[in-house]
Design a protein around this motif. Structure first.
Motif, PDB file in Angstrom:
ATOM      1  N   ALA A  17       0.989  -1.226  -0.071  1.00 25.26           N
ATOM      2  CA  ALA A  17      -0.036  -0.257   0.069  1.00 25.26           C
ATOM      3  C   ALA A  17       0.854   1.339   0.147  1.00 25.26           C
ATOM      4  O   ALA A  17       0.378   2.317  -0.539  1.00 25.26           O
ATOM      5  CB  ALA A  17      -0.783   0.071   1.312  1.00 25.26           C
ATOM      6  N   GLN A  18       2.123   1.068   0.278  1.00 24.22           N
ATOM      7  CA  GLN A  18       3.022   2.445   0.628  1.00 24.22           C
ATOM      8  C   GLN A  18       3.808   2.523  -0.338  1.00 24.22           C
ATOM      9  O   GLN A  18       4.883   3.198  -0.536  1.00 24.22           O
ATOM     10  CB  GLN A  18       3.459   2.322   1.919  1.00 24.22           C
ATOM     11  CG  GLN A  18       2.735   2.341   3.134  1.00 24.22           C
ATOM     12  CD  GLN A  18       1.818   3.456   3.113  1.00 24.22           C
ATOM     13  OE1 GLN A  18       2.197   4.609   2.975  1.00 24.22           O
ATOM     14  NE2 GLN A  18       0.512   3.268   3.796  1.00 24.22           N
ATOM     15  N   VAL A  19       3.723   1.625  -1.594  1.00 25.44           N
ATOM     16  CA  VAL A  19       4.742   1.691  -2.485  1.00 25.44           C
ATOM     17  C   VAL A  19       4.181   2.385  -4.031  1.00 25.44           C
ATOM     18  O   VAL A  19       3.016   2.006  -4.158  1.00 25.44           O
ATOM     19  CB  VAL A  19       5.255   0.238  -2.962  1.00 25.44           C
ATOM     20  CG1 VAL A  19       5.821  -0.024  -4.076  1.00 25.44           C
ATOM     21  CG2 VAL A  19       6.055  -0.079  -1.779  1.00 25.44           C
ATOM     22  N   VAL A  20       4.814   3.086  -4.648  1.00 23.09           N
ATOM     23  CA  VAL A  20       4.541   3.781  -5.950  1.00 23.09           C
ATOM     24  C   VAL A  20       4.679   2.579  -7.078  1.00 23.09           C
ATOM     25  O   VAL A  20       3.878   2.332  -8.126  1.00 23.09           O
ATOM     26  CB  VAL A  20       5.306   5.198  -6.184  1.00 23.09           C
ATOM     27  CG1 VAL A  20       4.940   5.503  -7.761  1.00 23.09           C
ATOM     28  CG2 VAL A  20       4.968   6.188  -5.390  1.00 23.09           C
ATOM     29  N   TYR A  21       6.153   2.018  -6.965  1.00 22.00           N
ATOM     30  CA  TYR A  21       6.318   0.909  -7.820  1.00 22.00           C
ATOM     31  C   TYR A  21       7.319   0.188  -7.025  1.00 22.00           C
ATOM     32  O   TYR A  21       8.112   0.487  -6.133  1.00 22.00           O
ATOM     33  CB  TYR A  21       6.903   1.725  -9.210  1.00 22.00           C
ATOM     34  CG  TYR A  21       8.208   2.254  -9.009  1.00 22.00           C
ATOM     35  CD1 TYR A  21       9.647   1.636  -8.746  1.00 22.00           C
ATOM     36  CD2 TYR A  21       8.551   3.620  -8.963  1.00 22.00           C
ATOM     37  CE1 TYR A  21      10.845   2.094  -8.562  1.00 22.00           C
ATOM     38  CE2 TYR A  21       9.642   4.244  -8.659  1.00 22.00           C
ATOM     39  CZ  TYR A  21      10.613   3.588  -8.595  1.00 22.00           C
ATOM     40  OH  TYR A  21      11.959   4.314  -8.499  1.00 22.00           O
ATOM     41  N   GLY A  22       7.447  -1.346  -7.422  1.00 23.26           N
ATOM     42  CA  GLY A  22       8.081  -2.170  -6.582  1.00 23.26           C
ATOM     43  C   GLY A  22       9.124  -2.980  -7.483  1.00 23.26           C
ATOM     44  O   GLY A  22       9.364  -2.442  -8.587  1.00 23.26           O
ATOM     45  N   ALA A  23       9.489  -4.100  -6.996  1.00 19.58           N
ATOM     46  CA  ALA A  23      10.848  -4.629  -7.909  1.00 19.58           C
ATOM     47  C   ALA A  23      10.137  -5.396  -9.264  1.00 19.58           C
ATOM     48  O   ALA A  23       9.175  -5.945  -9.238  1.00 19.58           O
ATOM     49  CB  ALA A  23      11.400  -5.723  -6.853  1.00 19.58           C
ATOM     50  N   SER A  24      10.878  -5.557  -9.930  1.00 25.06           N
ATOM     51  CA  SER A  24      10.539  -6.196 -11.439  1.00 25.06           C
ATOM     52  C   SER A  24      11.121  -7.784 -11.282  1.00 25.06           C
ATOM     53  O   SER A  24      11.561  -7.957 -10.346  1.00 25.06           O
ATOM     54  CB  SER A  24      11.520  -5.535 -12.276  1.00 25.06           C
ATOM     55  OG  SER A  24      13.075  -5.762 -12.407  1.00 25.06           O
ATOM     56  N   PRO A  25      10.530  -8.451 -12.178  1.00 24.29           N
ATOM     57  CA  PRO A  25      10.913  -9.780 -12.399  1.00 24.29           C
ATOM     58  C   PRO A  25      12.381 -10.136 -12.441  1.00 24.29           C
ATOM     59  O   PRO A  25      13.075 -11.121 -11.996  1.00 24.29           O
ATOM     60  CB  PRO A  25      10.338 -10.248 -13.608  1.00 24.29           C
ATOM     61  CG  PRO A  25       9.143  -9.486 -13.956  1.00 24.29           C
ATOM     62  CD  PRO A  25       9.571  -8.058 -13.368  1.00 24.29           C
ATOM     63  N   ARG A  26      13.184  -9.111 -12.855  1.00 24.39           N
ATOM     64  CA  ARG A  26      14.726  -9.284 -12.797  1.00 24.39           C
ATOM     65  C   ARG A  26      15.002  -9.315 -11.643  1.00 24.39           C
ATOM     66  O   ARG A  26      16.360 -10.099 -11.128  1.00 24.39           O
ATOM     67  CB  ARG A  26      15.354  -7.906 -13.922  1.00 24.39           C
ATOM     68  CG  ARG A  26      16.864  -8.056 -13.741  1.00 24.39           C
ATOM     69  CD  ARG A  26      17.442  -7.015 -14.184  1.00 24.39           C
ATOM     70  NE  ARG A  26      17.100  -6.734 -15.693  1.00 24.39           N
ATOM     71  CZ  ARG A  26      16.479  -5.979 -16.165  1.00 24.39           C
ATOM     72  NH1 ARG A  26      16.234  -4.877 -15.751  1.00 24.39           N
ATOM     73  NH2 ARG A  26      16.581  -5.611 -17.731  1.00 24.39           N
ATOM     74  N   ALA A  27      14.631  -8.517 -10.638  1.00 21.04           N
ATOM     75  CA  ALA A  27      14.923  -8.711  -9.238  1.00 21.04           C
ATOM     76  C   ALA A  27      14.898  -9.877  -8.645  1.00 21.04           C
ATOM     77  O   ALA A  27      15.678 -10.635  -7.748  1.00 21.04           O
ATOM     78  CB  ALA A  27      14.183  -7.742  -8.351  1.00 21.04           C
ATOM     79  N   GLY A  28      13.873 -10.587  -8.965  1.00 22.11           N
ATOM     80  CA  GLY A  28      13.479 -12.235  -8.543  1.00 22.11           C
ATOM     81  C   GLY A  28      14.617 -12.936  -9.010  1.00 22.11           C
ATOM     82  O   GLY A  28      15.324 -14.015  -8.350  1.00 22.11           O
TER      83      GLY A  28
END
Length: 302
Positions: free
Chosen positions: A232-243
């Motif tokens: 809820a407090q995030v504008v954008y998060g991690a991408s699949p590349r992060a995984g």
């Protein structure tokens, strides 16, 4: 054993760098798993010392580039020079053709120059004048930047940040560590011995690639990455590349702990380094670290 080489590598770095062991571990894990590292911190916190110590402890070619406002992309990649005698163009390699590229104060160069690293960091190659040139193996980028100096700096684009496996944020040392730093300045400079060769790299990376990752661990990583985007407090998060990078790094953490399989703790231990530069919060009242801690509490390994 290869794991013993990793310990020797950390011991050599510790000759000159006094700081959190977890930060040194993260730097070594990124190196051994083919990632790249961005080191951030206030001036005087030994960002350059840490990066140079790692480079010197590796028996491989190292090149340092001081990023400045007038640095051009060709100053990094190299360029084609016309030979009047032969009438041909000859490609002259730039400093990126190395094993360890130390990009000091990377945010002092404009975005166009920063982007010269994108292809190299992702594909281990550079394209110049329509030709593609492969980089050496291993190829490892260590970049540094200050976090508060806003004069003459350019923010790294998101596409570039996402190419870094880890962001290591250095903090002020403890009182005991600071005293050791000050007293160390009164002693002769300690020489760092190279302990890992390119041959060692290949053997270690082969051992890391063979470490078992259970499907449940893969789901755990996926759920963590997706939870950063759904918070809820995030504008954008991690991408699949992060995984993908988290999986490689978790294998490296398992290797450092002498295990041939990845456990949930491996994922949790590297999560903050792998995610803290891939998340933007919607409010200054919530920090990225708080979001990551909340995600790790909520996502259960099953």
């Amino acid at each position: 054993m290869n794991v013993d080489l990793c310990q020797r590598l950390e011991d050599e770095i510790s000759k000159v760098y006094i700081g959190k062991k977890a930060d040194v571990d993260a730097l070594v894990i990124a190196l051994l798993t083919g990632g790249h590292v961005l080191i951030e911190g206030l001036p005087g916190l030994a960002k350059t010392t840490l990066a140079r110590a790692l480079a010197q402890a590796v028996d491989a070619k190292m090149t340092r580039v001081q990023f400045t406002a007038d640095l051009m992309p060709s100053d990094i990649t190299g360029s084609s020079i016309y030979n009047m005698a032969t009438g041909d163009f000859k490609f002259i390699e730039g400093p990126i053709f190395t094993n360890v590229l130390f990009a000091d104060e990377i945010n002092r160069a404009p975005a166009r120059t920063q982007s010269a690293l994108l292809e190299a960091m992702q594909e281990a190659q550079v394209s110049v004048d329509g030709n593609t040139y492969m980089l050496q193996t291993p190829f490892f980028v260590i970049a540094t930047q200050n976090t508060i100096d806003e004069r003459g700096v350019y923010s790294l684009p998101l596409s570039q940040l996402d190419r870094f496996a880890f962001r290591i944020r250095l903090s002020y040392p403890s009182a005991e560590q600071e005293e050791r730093v000050i007293m160390q300045a009164a002693k002769p400079l300690r020489v760092i011995d190279p302990v890992i060769s390119p041959k060692d790299f290949k053997e270690i990376q082969a051992a890391i690639d063979a470490i078992y990752v259970a499907p449940a661990v893969g789901r755990y990583i996926t759920q963590i990455v997706r939870a950063t985007r759904e918070h809820a407090q995030v504008v954008y998060g991690a991408s699949p590349r992060a995984g993908v990078m988290m999986l490689h790094a978790a294998r490296g953490h398992a290797f450092m702990n002498k295990r041939d399989y990845v456990c949930p703790d491996d994922v949790a231990q590297i999560a903050r380094y792998a995610l803290n530069h891939r998340i933007e919060t919607s409010s200054s009242a919530t920090t990225v670290d708080e979001v990551i801690d909340d995600v790790l509490r909520r996502v259960r390994f099953e």
